[in-house]
Design a protein around this motif. Sequence first.
Motif, PDB file in Angstrom:
ATOM      1  N   ASP A  77       0.866  -1.177   0.000  1.00 56.57           N
ATOM      2  CA  ASP A  77       0.000   0.000   0.000  1.00 56.57           C
ATOM      3  C   ASP A  77       0.901   1.225   0.000  1.00 56.57           C
ATOM      4  N   ARG A  78       0.511   2.231  -0.742  1.00 56.14           N
ATOM      5  CA  ARG A  78       1.239   3.506  -0.777  1.00 56.14           C
ATOM      6  C   ARG A  78       0.450   4.487   0.080  1.00 56.14           C
ATOM      7  N   ARG A  79       1.082   4.978   1.156  1.00 54.77           N
ATOM      8  CA  ARG A  79       0.402   5.852   2.106  1.00 54.77           C
ATOM      9  C   ARG A  79       1.141   7.176   2.225  1.00 54.77           C
ATOM     10  N   PRO A  80       0.382   8.282   2.211  1.00 58.13           N
ATOM     11  CA  PRO A  80       1.032   9.588   2.341  1.00 58.13           C
ATOM     12  C   PRO A  80       1.496   9.845   3.780  1.00 58.13           C
ATOM     13  N   TYR A  81       2.601  10.570   3.886  1.00 58.01           N
ATOM     14  CA  TYR A  81       3.062  11.069   5.179  1.00 58.01           C
ATOM     15  C   TYR A  81       3.714  12.419   4.925  1.00 58.01           C
ATOM     16  N   ARG A  82       3.808  13.204   5.965  1.00 54.25           N
ATOM     17  CA  ARG A  82       4.419  14.521   5.815  1.00 54.25           C
ATOM     18  C   ARG A  82       5.171  14.866   7.089  1.00 54.25           C
ATOM     19  N   GLU A  83       6.442  15.148   6.934  1.00 54.04           N
ATOM     20  CA  GLU A  83       7.241  15.617   8.047  1.00 54.04           C
ATOM     21  C   GLU A  83       7.069  17.130   8.147  1.00 54.04           C
TER      22      GLU A  83
END
Length: 168
Positions: A77-83
């Motif tokens: 699965d490709r999941r967004p994240y943001r630092e």
Amino acid sequence: MAMTFLGPLADRSKWQIGDNCSIGKAMDVIGSRSAILLLREACYGTTRFDDFVERVGITDAVAAARLKQFVAAGILDRRPYREPGKRTRHEYVLTRMGRDLLPAVLALMQWGDTYLQPDGGPLRVVDRESGGPVTVRPRGESGEDLDLDDLAIAPNDAWTPPRRTTSG
């Protein structure tokens, strides 16, 4: 030593799997060194693109292509994240389908440790609680280990090959 073929499969000259081979289909998805090493890393907990590239030692282009293929196949699965202060990126997490590849990854590792590595290789897979070694073996319903000559290939009565269409 080899597996035994049962019933209508006994005469191997009268049947052929052709394009319907499950191993062939699996190799179409996972059939490269970089692909299996990316799976290894996903099993080890790697999720971020740059970490896959660095740990496997492949180019960005190869990693992007393989990861995209795994997402399309349902393995990751490709999941967004943001630092904080950075743009949104994506991490890659094993799906159930991907997690079900663990025995194949471990079997390759076990075989390599046994036949290709002096002293059994650099890593060991152990049971987290007992510390005992983990092995991958064919087993029967009763839990007993089986060897190659203990196995048989039987037709799957529930399986129907896809119909071929003809134009004309």
